[in-house]
Write a protein that holds these residues in place. Structure first.
Motif, PDB file in Angstrom:
ATOM      1  N   ALA A 106       0.964  -1.302   0.068  1.00  0.00           N
ATOM      2  CA  ALA A 106       0.008  -0.178  -0.133  1.00  0.00           C
ATOM      3  C   ALA A 106       1.046   1.118  -0.519  1.00  0.00           C
ATOM      4  CB  ALA A 106      -1.227   0.123   1.061  1.00  0.00           C
ATOM      5  N   ILE A 107       0.642   2.346  -0.959  1.00  0.00           N
ATOM      6  CA  ILE A 107       1.551   3.322  -0.665  1.00  0.00           C
ATOM      7  C   ILE A 107       0.294   4.570  -0.403  1.00  0.00           C
ATOM      8  CG2 ILE A 107       0.626   3.790  -3.185  1.00  0.00           C
ATOM      9  CD1 ILE A 107       3.819   4.759  -3.856  1.00  0.00           C
ATOM     10  N   SER A 108       0.875   5.509  -0.381  1.00  0.00           N
ATOM     11  CA  SER A 108       0.307   6.990   0.689  1.00  0.00           C
ATOM     12  C   SER A 108       1.524   7.910   0.172  1.00  0.00           C
ATOM     13  CB  SER A 108      -0.382   7.092   1.696  1.00  0.00           C
ATOM     14  OG  SER A 108      -0.813   8.821   1.568  1.00  0.00           O
ATOM     15  N   LEU A 109       2.162   8.456  -0.282  1.00  0.00           N
ATOM     16  CA  LEU A 109       3.538   9.749  -0.865  1.00  0.00           C
ATOM     17  C   LEU A 109       2.648  10.710  -0.178  1.00  0.00           C
ATOM     18  CD1 LEU A 109       4.248   8.997  -4.214  1.00  0.00           C
ATOM     19  CD2 LEU A 109       4.969   7.376  -2.199  1.00  0.00           C
ATOM     20  N   THR A 110       3.054  10.656   1.321  1.00  0.00           N
ATOM     21  CA  THR A 110       1.844  12.094   2.116  1.00  0.00           C
ATOM     22  C   THR A 110       3.069  12.591   3.391  1.00  0.00           C
ATOM     23  OG1 THR A 110       0.759  10.734   3.284  1.00  0.00           O
ATOM     24  CG2 THR A 110      -0.367  12.016   1.727  1.00  0.00           C
ATOM     25  N   GLY A 111       2.935  13.965   3.806  1.00  0.00           N
ATOM     26  CA  GLY A 111       3.546  13.987   4.686  1.00  0.00           C
ATOM     27  C   GLY A 111       3.202  14.011   5.950  1.00  0.00           C
ATOM     28  N   THR A 112       4.021  14.144   6.700  1.00  0.00           N
ATOM     29  CA  THR A 112       3.883  13.450   8.581  1.00  0.00           C
ATOM     30  C   THR A 112       1.919  14.032   8.331  1.00  0.00           C
ATOM     31  OG1 THR A 112       5.707  13.200   9.474  1.00  0.00           O
ATOM     32  CG2 THR A 112       4.348  13.588  10.636  1.00  0.00           C
ATOM     33  N   ALA A 113       2.241  15.704   8.838  1.00  0.00           N
ATOM     34  CA  ALA A 113       0.717  16.561   8.426  1.00  0.00           C
ATOM     35  C   ALA A 113      -0.315  15.483   8.081  1.00  0.00           C
ATOM     36  CB  ALA A 113       0.807  17.521   8.548  1.00  0.00           C
ATOM     37  N   GLN A 114       0.005  15.306   6.940  1.00  0.00           N
ATOM     38  CA  GLN A 114      -0.938  14.285   5.300  1.00  0.00           C
ATOM     39  C   GLN A 114      -1.301  13.107   5.797  1.00  0.00           C
ATOM     40  OE1 GLN A 114       1.436  16.701   5.070  1.00  0.00           O
ATOM     41  NE2 GLN A 114       0.331  18.198   4.899  1.00  0.00           N
ATOM     42  N   ASP A 116      -3.081  10.770   7.619  1.00  0.00           N
ATOM     43  CA  ASP A 116      -4.099   9.768   8.320  1.00  0.00           C
ATOM     44  C   ASP A 116      -3.569   8.453   9.035  1.00  0.00           C
ATOM     45  OD1 ASP A 116      -5.478   7.461   7.439  1.00  0.00           O
ATOM     46  OD2 ASP A 116      -5.922   9.601   5.943  1.00  0.00           O
ATOM     47  N   MET A 117      -4.007   8.341  10.600  1.00  0.00           N
ATOM     48  CA  MET A 117      -3.466   7.008  10.925  1.00  0.00           C
ATOM     49  C   MET A 117      -4.440   5.681  10.133  1.00  0.00           C
ATOM     50  SD  MET A 117      -0.809   8.713  12.443  1.00  0.00           S
ATOM     51  CE  MET A 117      -0.701   6.745  13.028  1.00  0.00           C
ATOM     52  N   LYS A 118      -5.711   6.016   9.855  1.00  0.00           N
ATOM     53  CA  LYS A 118      -5.993   4.810   9.367  1.00  0.00           C
ATOM     54  C   LYS A 118      -4.607   4.639   8.034  1.00  0.00           C
ATOM     55  CE  LYS A 118      -9.993   3.071   6.521  1.00  0.00           C
ATOM     56  NZ  LYS A 118     -11.836   3.350   6.425  1.00  0.00           N
ATOM     57  N   ARG A 119      -4.638   5.611   6.922  1.00  0.00           N
ATOM     58  CA  ARG A 119      -3.292   5.309   6.566  1.00  0.00           C
ATOM     59  C   ARG A 119      -2.420   4.205   6.515  1.00  0.00           C
ATOM     60  NH1 ARG A 119      -3.943   3.348   1.076  1.00  0.00           N
ATOM     61  NH2 ARG A 119      -6.060   4.952   0.731  1.00  0.00           N
ATOM     62  N   TYR A 120      -1.860   5.511   7.658  1.00  0.00           N
ATOM     63  CA  TYR A 120       0.010   5.281   8.339  1.00  0.00           C
ATOM     64  C   TYR A 120      -0.694   3.333   8.329  1.00  0.00           C
ATOM     65  CZ  TYR A 120       3.398   4.365  12.131  1.00  0.00           C
ATOM     66  OH  TYR A 120       4.698   4.270  11.691  1.00  0.00           O
ATOM     67  N   ASP A 121      -1.272   2.689   9.257  1.00  0.00           N
ATOM     68  CA  ASP A 121      -1.582   1.672   9.920  1.00  0.00           C
ATOM     69  C   ASP A 121      -1.840   0.870   8.504  1.00  0.00           C
ATOM     70  OD1 ASP A 121      -1.567   2.886  12.328  1.00  0.00           O
ATOM     71  OD2 ASP A 121      -3.645   2.278  12.635  1.00  0.00           O
ATOM     72  N   LEU A 122      -2.998   0.981   7.396  1.00  0.00           N
ATOM     73  CA  LEU A 122      -2.353  -0.013   6.475  1.00  0.00           C
ATOM     74  C   LEU A 122      -1.860   0.006   5.242  1.00  0.00           C
ATOM     75  CD1 LEU A 122      -4.943  -1.057   4.396  1.00  0.00           C
ATOM     76  CD2 LEU A 122      -4.369   0.969   2.862  1.00  0.00           C
ATOM     77  N   MET A 123      -0.444   1.153   5.538  1.00  0.00           N
ATOM     78  CA  MET A 123       0.721   0.185   5.110  1.00  0.00           C
ATOM     79  C   MET A 123       1.736  -0.237   5.639  1.00  0.00           C
ATOM     80  SD  MET A 123       2.388   4.120   3.087  1.00  0.00           S
ATOM     81  CE  MET A 123       1.279   5.781   4.351  1.00  0.00           C
ATOM     82  N   HIS A 124       2.104  -0.311   7.436  1.00  0.00           N
ATOM     83  CA  HIS A 124       2.104  -1.314   8.147  1.00  0.00           C
ATOM     84  C   HIS A 124       2.123  -2.189   7.897  1.00  0.00           C
ATOM     85  CE1 HIS A 124       5.712   2.008   9.557  1.00  0.00           C
ATOM     86  NE2 HIS A 124       5.084   3.154   8.737  1.00  0.00           N
ATOM     87  N   ASN A 125       0.488  -2.186   8.100  1.00  0.00           N
ATOM     88  CA  ASN A 125      -0.176  -3.934   8.677  1.00  0.00           C
ATOM     89  C   ASN A 125       0.293  -4.734   6.768  1.00  0.00           C
ATOM     90  OD1 ASN A 125      -1.062  -3.491  10.906  1.00  0.00           O
ATOM     91  ND2 ASN A 125      -2.646  -2.561  10.424  1.00  0.00           N
ATOM     92  N   ILE A 126       0.128  -3.847   5.164  1.00  0.00           N
ATOM     93  CA  ILE A 126       0.290  -4.726   4.331  1.00  0.00           C
ATOM     94  C   ILE A 126       1.766  -4.939   3.859  1.00  0.00           C
ATOM     95  CG2 ILE A 126      -0.622  -4.261   2.496  1.00  0.00           C
ATOM     96  CD1 ILE A 126      -2.745  -3.374   2.469  1.00  0.00           C
ATOM     97  N   ASN A 127       2.909  -3.870   3.759  1.00  0.00           N
ATOM     98  CA  ASN A 127       3.729  -4.052   3.930  1.00  0.00           C
ATOM     99  C   ASN A 127       5.311  -4.780   4.649  1.00  0.00           C
ATOM    100  OD1 ASN A 127       2.704  -1.568   2.059  1.00  0.00           O
ATOM    101  ND2 ASN A 127       3.722  -0.403   1.910  1.00  0.00           N
ATOM    102  N   THR A 128       4.850  -4.067   5.634  1.00  0.00           N
ATOM    103  CA  THR A 128       5.686  -4.869   6.765  1.00  0.00           C
ATOM    104  C   THR A 128       5.155  -5.881   7.547  1.00  0.00           C
ATOM    105  OG1 THR A 128       7.045  -2.519   7.159  1.00  0.00           O
ATOM    106  CG2 THR A 128       6.800  -4.577   8.962  1.00  0.00           C
ATOM    107  N   ARG A 129       3.796  -5.831   8.142  1.00  0.00           N
ATOM    108  CA  ARG A 129       3.926  -6.619   8.881  1.00  0.00           C
ATOM    109  C   ARG A 129       3.113  -8.077   7.519  1.00  0.00           C
ATOM    110  NH1 ARG A 129      -1.009  -8.584  10.591  1.00  0.00           N
ATOM    111  NH2 ARG A 129      -1.659 -10.121  13.068  1.00  0.00           N
TER     112      ARG A 129
END
Length: 424
Positions: A106-114, A116-129
């Motif tokens: 999963a990908i979201s080419l966004t900075g820290t402020a932009q 959201d944690m739902k997208r953060y969790d999606l990337m880490h749960n799919i990519n790394t986990r």
């Protein structure tokens, strides 16, 4: 177009490929299938997507049409039970697993402020986990194979701050996949399992990228990645492990010197968009200069439609005059973004383009509404970008353009500029 001939080396081998219903995962599946391999198509897409072609079932049909055997499995790599069921089904049908391709991402080419944690969790749960989990669950079967490989579609671990600063959440998630390679390649040596990473040197023209940017003219076809993957997977896993490979380098070592046939547009074969995470000297030099230079002056002026303002001289004001005349409700509806431009050099200043609010506006000064993306570049490069002489994506990867904020919206600018240029 494949430049690597099939040798039959993977005949009868079973590949478990995550995210194999389209794009690079599908290309690797079809390349292996031409050898007569068995492929477990482990992906979420069971129903057709309205904009993206391909399901696990259509991919399975294509695999069998070129000489392979397929097992389509509905798999969300975040769900342990779904992965385990697909593995169990693979054992029943093919008697084991020889090769695991961790491609789902999963990908979201966004900075820290932009981000959201739902997208953060999606990337880490799919990519790394997801990569860790699939590797863990396939391990018992890979131990039983005499040609066991794990191949992660992830970048080399480049610790330059630049690659963290532009999209730290995505970088961490992709580097998590790469750290699995670093750790597991050493851990699994005792089992003769080769664990390697593969990353494209340039942008790859997948359906998702085409939908995102609307342009694949400076990309390469997925065949270059599947050819490189095939070369890697045919190597002896006892001797070949712990490598972070770039597709072009793999093929050059294999003996292919001309990469032109892989280009979507042969005319752009020498002007391709570089992928992220690579040590491009121009990009890193730009980053260092940006870190050392003082911030650009900010002009606090009212945000009004440009045609309502007096028109100063220079190429930048002329460009914004043209843009202002061509803002339409359709363009606003299509773009839905506010841009701020910090222009350096001869015509230093701050400009804005609002294609989100009301009837839209553009002109000198900061936007009235918060910018979705802020672009910083030299006035000469800025003029060339709007004239269509250089692409925004190319300028960004070459270090001529610095972007803060929503990178995906910033890249929409390229398509919008082409439309404005044609109207102008």
């Amino acid at each position: 177009m494949s430049l690597v001939a099939n040798t039959g080396k993977l005949a009868g081998r079973t590949l478990f490929i995550t995210g194999a219903s389209r794009g690079i995962g599908k290309a690797i599946a079809l390349k292996a299938a031409k050898d007569g391999a068995n492929v477990v198509v482990a992906a979420k897409t069971a129903e057709p997507h309205p904009k993206l072609p391909g399901t696990i079932y259509t991919t399975a049909e294509e695999i069998e049409a070129v000489g392979g055997k397929a097992l389509p499995c509905i798999v969300d790599v975040r769900e342990e039970k779904q992965i385990q069921k697909a593995i169990d089904d693979a054992v029943k049908k093919f008697n084991g697993i020889d090769i695991l391709i961790n491609n789902a991402s999963a990908i979201s080419l966004t900075g820290t402020a932009q981000t959201d944690m739902k997208r953060y969790d999606l990337m880490h749960n799919i990519n790394t986990r997801g990569t860790f989990l699939a590797s863990k669950l396939c391990l018992p079967l890979l131990k039983n194979s005499d040609h066991a490989h794990i191949l992660n579609l992830s970048p080399p671990l480049n610790m330059h701050p630049y690659w963290f600063s532009v999209h730290v959440a995505y970088t961490m998630a992709k580097y998590g996949m790469s750290m699995c390679v670093l750790g597991m390649s050493e851990e699994f040596k005792q089992f003769n399992i080769g664990v390697n990473a593969l990353w494209p040197k340039t942008a790859i023209a997948t359906a998702a990228i085409e939908m995102l940017t609307g342009d694949t003219s400076t990309s390469r076809k997925p065949d270059i990645v599947s050819d490189a993957a095939y070369v890697m997977l045919c190597k002896d896993p006892k001797k070949y492990t712990g490598n972070f490979e770039i597709d072009e380098d793999v093929l050059k070592q294999f003996g292919i010197s001309d990469m032109t046939p892989y280009a979507c547009d042969p005319k752009n074969a020498d002007n391709l968009l570089l992928d992220g995470f690579l040590d491009d000297p121009v990009a890193i030099k730009h980053h260092r200069l940006a870190m050392n230079n003082p911030p650009v002056r900010r002009y606090h002026t009212s945000s009004v439609n440009y045609k309502e303002k007096s028109e100063p001289s220079g190429q930048i004001p002329e460009l914004f005059a043209l843009i202002g005349k061509n803002i339409t409700p359709e363009l606003i509806k299509k773009t839905q973004a506010v841009f701020q431009f910090n222009v350096k050099g001869k015509e230093e200043g701050v400009w804005h383009l609002d294609l989100k609010n009301g009837e839209g506006s553009c002109g000198q000064g900061e936007p009235k509404h918060p910018a979705d993306a802020t672009l910083t570049m030299d006035s000469n490069n800025f003029a060339e970008m709007f004239a269509g002489k250089i692409k925004a994506t190319n300028a960004f990867m070459m270090g001529k353009l610095k972007i803060k904020g929503d990178l995906q919206k910033a890249m929409k600018l390229e398509k919008m500029m082409k439309s404005l240029k044609n109207k102008a």
